[in-house]
Design a protein around this motif. Sequence first.
Motif, PDB file in Angstrom:
ATOM      1  N   VAL A  20      38.663  47.944  58.383  1.00  0.00           N
ATOM      2  CA  VAL A  20      37.986  46.944  57.556  1.00  0.00           C
ATOM      3  C   VAL A  20      38.544  46.978  56.149  1.00  0.00           C
ATOM      4  O   VAL A  20      38.850  45.932  55.546  1.00  0.00           O
ATOM      5  N   GLU A  21      38.711  48.174  55.603  1.00  0.00           N
ATOM      6  CA  GLU A  21      39.267  48.299  54.257  1.00  0.00           C
ATOM      7  C   GLU A  21      40.675  47.713  54.190  1.00  0.00           C
ATOM      8  O   GLU A  21      41.020  47.025  53.216  1.00  0.00           O
ATOM      9  N   LEU A  24      40.426  43.963  54.121  1.00  0.00           N
ATOM     10  CA  LEU A  24      39.936  43.497  52.827  1.00  0.00           C
ATOM     11  C   LEU A  24      41.023  43.554  51.764  1.00  0.00           C
ATOM     12  O   LEU A  24      41.103  42.690  50.894  1.00  0.00           O
ATOM     13  N   ARG A  25      41.877  44.565  51.846  1.00  0.00           N
ATOM     14  CA  ARG A  25      42.971  44.672  50.874  1.00  0.00           C
ATOM     15  C   ARG A  25      44.088  43.673  51.164  1.00  0.00           C
ATOM     16  O   ARG A  25      44.601  43.030  50.252  1.00  0.00           O
ATOM     17  N   ALA A  28      42.257  39.862  52.068  1.00  0.00           N
ATOM     18  CA  ALA A  28      41.392  39.561  50.922  1.00  0.00           C
ATOM     19  C   ALA A  28      40.490  38.356  51.125  1.00  0.00           C
ATOM     20  O   ALA A  28      40.419  37.476  50.259  1.00  0.00           O
ATOM     21  N   ASP A  30      37.115  36.243  50.913  1.00  0.00           N
ATOM     22  CA  ASP A  30      35.972  36.337  50.002  1.00  0.00           C
ATOM     23  C   ASP A  30      34.715  36.763  50.738  1.00  0.00           C
ATOM     24  O   ASP A  30      33.850  37.438  50.169  1.00  0.00           O
ATOM     25  N   LEU A  32      33.514  38.323  54.662  1.00  0.00           N
ATOM     26  CA  LEU A  32      33.888  38.850  55.971  1.00  0.00           C
ATOM     27  C   LEU A  32      32.631  39.032  56.809  1.00  0.00           C
ATOM     28  O   LEU A  32      31.719  39.761  56.408  1.00  0.00           O
ATOM     29  N   PHE A  49      33.192  49.613  50.955  1.00  0.00           N
ATOM     30  CA  PHE A  49      33.517  48.187  50.829  1.00  0.00           C
ATOM     31  C   PHE A  49      33.191  47.683  49.420  1.00  0.00           C
ATOM     32  O   PHE A  49      33.907  46.846  48.870  1.00  0.00           O
ATOM     33  N   TYR A  54      33.418  44.114  47.268  1.00  0.00           N
ATOM     34  CA  TYR A  54      32.458  43.416  48.139  1.00  0.00           C
ATOM     35  C   TYR A  54      31.059  43.948  47.828  1.00  0.00           C
ATOM     36  O   TYR A  54      30.522  44.813  48.519  1.00  0.00           O
ATOM     37  N   SER A  72      30.560  40.354  51.153  1.00  0.00           N
ATOM     38  CA  SER A  72      30.953  39.233  50.305  1.00  0.00           C
ATOM     39  C   SER A  72      31.310  39.682  48.893  1.00  0.00           C
ATOM     40  O   SER A  72      30.656  40.556  48.312  1.00  0.00           O
ATOM     41  N   ARG A  73      32.372  39.058  48.369  1.00  0.00           N
ATOM     42  CA  ARG A  73      32.701  39.212  46.953  1.00  0.00           C
ATOM     43  C   ARG A  73      31.921  38.218  46.111  1.00  0.00           C
ATOM     44  O   ARG A  73      31.914  38.327  44.874  1.00  0.00           O
TER      45      ARG A  73
END
Length: 262
Positions: A20-21, A24-25, A28, A30, A32, A49, A54, A72-73
């Motif tokens: 997951v990380e 996200l990196r 990216a 916004d 997930l 996260f 996030y 979410s960001r």
Amino acid sequence: MPFTLATWNINSVRLRAPLVERLLREAAPDVLCLQECKSPFEKIPHDRFRALGYRWMLGRGQKSYNGVAILSRLPIEEVSALDHAGLGHARHIAGRLENGVVIHNFYVPAGGDVPDREVNLKFGQKLDYLTDMRDAFRAEPPRRSILVGDLNVAPREDDVWSHRQLLRVVSHTPVEVAHLGEAQEAGAWVDVTRAHIPEGRLYSWWSYRAPDWRAADKGRRLDHLWATPDIAGAAHSSRVLKDVRGWEQPSDHVPVLATFEV
């Protein structure tokens, strides 16, 4: 406000937190949406996260199976967590972004191995779940909404590696396809992925049983990203990250993404 949304059946968020990380990196998104988290919500590694930006997280969890979460960001607030078919399972969470867009994250029951509700309780539960989804959309038609998740149905002939061979296999049987189609029609949902990738075989799941999943390529498109007509036209750049299936200790599903200009 443009934002990118991803959906991914992670098959244990605690076991696969490093994946997951990585997503996200590298991708990216916004937002997930995760399914099959297999963890009580409070035991999901939020801090890992959050450290990547996030800050907002919604979800429902269960020990060892089911479970849905939204990372979410962007600020997001919970609006519902439905229990279709009265199963008592953690299979839905919905949140609203500041721009008013509602994101539904679903994990539809897989349905077991035998496509006959008379002998397979799980298959009946799956059909009942899809029927309740249909009825909910009919009762309250969605607006400015996105629906994502592992819906556990591959509806089109080119959503599976062999239409003929899978017609009697759970996930592609005519009765499942019909039930999913009724739920989609009830909400007037647009299949965003297929709107952008209309032709050709397209999969988001490959079985662990295949010794070489890439060479065999016997996949199914079980993971979906839909939107209501009022925002579907604002979507673009749909993609399925097939290479993620080849990451170390992968899920058997891969992420599906799209970007929305709303």
